[in-house]
Design a protein around this motif. Structure first.
Motif, short mmCIF file in Angstrom:
data_model
loop_
_atom_site.label_atom_id
_atom_site.label_comp_id
_atom_site.label_asym_id
_atom_site.label_seq_id
_atom_site.Cartn_x
_atom_site.Cartn_y
_atom_site.Cartn_z
N GLU A 354 0.81 -1.22 0.00
CA GLU A 354 0.00 0.00 0.00
C GLU A 354 0.84 1.27 0.00
OE1 GLU A 354 -1.61 1.09 4.23
OE2 GLU A 354 -1.90 -1.06 3.95
N TYR A 357 1.56 2.66 -3.49
CA TYR A 357 0.53 3.39 -4.22
C TYR A 357 0.69 4.89 -3.98
CZ TYR A 357 -2.00 -0.96 -5.23
OH TYR A 357 -2.36 -2.19 -5.70
N VAL A 392 -5.84 8.24 -0.52
CA VAL A 392 -5.56 7.16 -1.47
C VAL A 392 -6.74 6.19 -1.47
CG1 VAL A 392 -3.97 5.33 -2.15
CG2 VAL A 392 -3.10 7.36 -0.97
N HIS A 394 -7.64 2.47 -3.03
CA HIS A 394 -7.09 1.28 -3.70
C HIS A 394 -8.24 0.60 -4.45
CE1 HIS A 394 -3.36 1.56 -1.28
NE2 HIS A 394 -4.18 2.03 -0.35
N GLU A 397 -5.37 -4.49 -8.07
CA GLU A 397 -4.07 -4.98 -7.66
C GLU A 397 -3.02 -4.77 -8.75
OE1 GLU A 397 -4.90 -9.06 -6.97
OE2 GLU A 397 -5.63 -8.75 -4.92
N ALA A 432 -5.62 2.76 -8.66
CA ALA A 432 -5.63 3.59 -7.46
C ALA A 432 -5.81 5.05 -7.86
CB ALA A 432 -4.35 3.44 -6.65
#
Length: 484
Positions: A354, A357, A392, A394, A397, A432
């Motif tokens: 994470e 990102y 952020v 998400h 993937e 993202a």
């Protein structure tokens, strides 16, 4: 119209040169009579496409056009730069250089030779002033070094122009001030290689043990500091003089066999080849190339983060690439970053972790700041944009090796604030989003202040163009807010 480079000889080195020019936006014409040349260069180019963009933090220019010429004349027509990479036979090089000069006039002709001096290459040439050594290192598409060796007959202005062309494709032209057999780097390699052959022949070490000694120890030091800077540190606070005083006497000790050469016979060849097969035979050459490229990318990116060694060259090349970005304003998001998911970016599940990102979003934001003039020179003047808040989300993937693109949309701005919406994409899929609010800060005073007029002047047309874009649905969304 794209600039053109001609590559004469399409082996491993010639293919690497072709890939380096192509991926930096040049058209490339290759001449090589080998019927397998197109396949071989295609495989090198496939490796380069997977590797070189991973070193850049801004989008590479559109790839140039690759053609395979039926003759040297066809290959060099219209070329701004010519690189000769044929086999290491002086008679062959003389013949090829003569054919090149029948069709090129005043164009720089670099030779990839690792052993011949430029004065040897120039013998009998129609125009010796344009022929010089430009010796690269494999893989040419990743390693920046090119030893540029002129002779007394070389045109100094042309050599400077050739060095600038090499910088423009992300290379580091090392100007060798005096021509010498094997130039600079290969003289070191020859010394180490000669000593390694003795160690294997005398049963002191295997090929694998010698490689471990290099890559686990001094090779790591050399990769980022070279020889003299490494030894300067070894001298401690007293520096290089202390090191020389302490270790200089060792030069008279019989430690090495550098002036002696082991007999090169079938027994030695079989011994070394057999040990090498045992060491690395479980991998194909293509697999070893990809392993090598991945390791080089990781190592060079660490150096890039620290603006050191080869990483400094990469940062400078990013600046050149950023200058080629399309000029705003346009009513479309700005594509400002290309990335590849590296080994250090993934977690124990094999997915991009994470924190990366946010790191990816930061790379995009940094390039936006460069675009509007709030770059490192601006920071050195005492002002910068600081992130006050970010969010952020998400959405999907990313896995090891995935190529990512970063875009930015300016949502609003005033003289002290910049509100940006960043998307990280894998192909067409947004994986993202990063929403950022930045404050412009006087770093000495430690408080917000208006940005410089020239920065605001660059930011204004981008923001005005982006005002015509739909506002992202998730802009302003707080943590945990339900969709719809």
């Amino acid at each position: 119209m794209a600039r053109k480079a001609a590559i004469i000889g399409g082996g491993v080195i010639g293919g690497g040169w072709a890939a380096r020019f192509l991926l930096n936006g040049w058209d490339v014409a290759v001449f090589d009579p080998d019927p397998e040349a197109e396949r071989k260069i295609g495989e090198v180019l496939a490796n380069a496409r997977a590797a070189l963009p991973a070193l850049s933090d801004v989008p590479m220019p559109p790839e140039g056009r690759l053609t395979f010429a039926g003759s040297i004349t066809e290959a060099v027509e219209g070329a701004e730069y010519i690189q000769e990479s044929v086999s290491e036979r002086l008679d062959l090089k003389h013949r090829i250089l003569a054919q090149i000069q029948q069709s090129s006039h005043g164009v720089p002709i670099g030779s990839s030779t690792s052993g011949f001096k430029p004065s040897e290459l120039q013998e009998g040439a129609a125009d010796p002033s344009v022929i010089f050594v430009a010796h690269p290192f494999n893989p040419v598409y990743l390693l920046p070094l090119a030893e540029v060796v002129p002779s007394v007959k070389s045109d100094a202005k042309l050599i400077e122009n050739a060095k600038e062309i090499l910088r423009q494709i992300g290379m580091f032209p090392l100007h060798v001030r005096k021509e010498i057999d094997a130039h600079i780097a290969d003289r070191f390699l020859e010394a180490v290689w000669r000593e390694a052959l003795w160690l294997v022949k005398d049963g002191v070490a295997t090929t694998e043990e010698i490689d471990e000694a290099i890559r686990m120890g001094f090779g790591l030091r050399w990769g980022q500091m070279g020889l003299f800077e490494t030894y300067r540190i070894a001298g401690g606070e007293a520096g290089m003089k202390h090191f020389l005083a302490q270790f200089g006497p060792c030069l008279t000790w019989p430690w090495t066999k550098l002036m002696d050469v082991p007999e090169y016979n079938d027994e030695l060849v079989d011994l070394i080849a057999g040990q090498s097969d045992a060491q690395s035979g479980k991998y194909t050459i293509r697999e070893l190339e990809r392993i090598r490229d991945g390791n080089l990318i990781g190592f060079m990116r660490v150096l890039k983060d620290r603006d050191w060694g080869a990483g400094k060259v990469l940062k400078e090349h990013d600046k050149r690439l950023a200058a080629l970005l399309p000029e705003p304003p346009k009513a479309e998001v700005l594509e400002l970053a290309q990335m590849q998911v590296l080994p250090g970016w993934i977690d124990y599940n094999g997915h991009m972790t994470e924190s990366r990102y946010l790191f990816a979003g930061t790379m995009v934001c940094d390039n936006l700041l460069r675009l509007i003039g709030a770059d490192m020179d601006y920071v050195a003047g005492g002002h910068s944009y600081f992130t006050a808040e970010n969010h952020v989300i998400h959405l999907d993937e990313a896995k090891l090796g995935d190529h990512l693109t970063g875009t930015v949309q300016v949502l609003s701005y005033d003289e002290k604030r910049l509100h940006a919406f960043i998307r990280i994409l894998k192909g067409e899929t947004v994986i993202a989003t990063v929403e950022q609010m930045l404050l412009h800060v006087d770093m000495k005073a430690g408080k917000a202040c208006p940005a410089a007029p020239e920065v605001l002047a660059r930011l204004k047309p981008i923001a005005e163009a982006h005002a015509a874009l739909p506002r992202p649905e998730s802009a302003g969304r707080h943590v945990g807010q339900r969709k719809g």
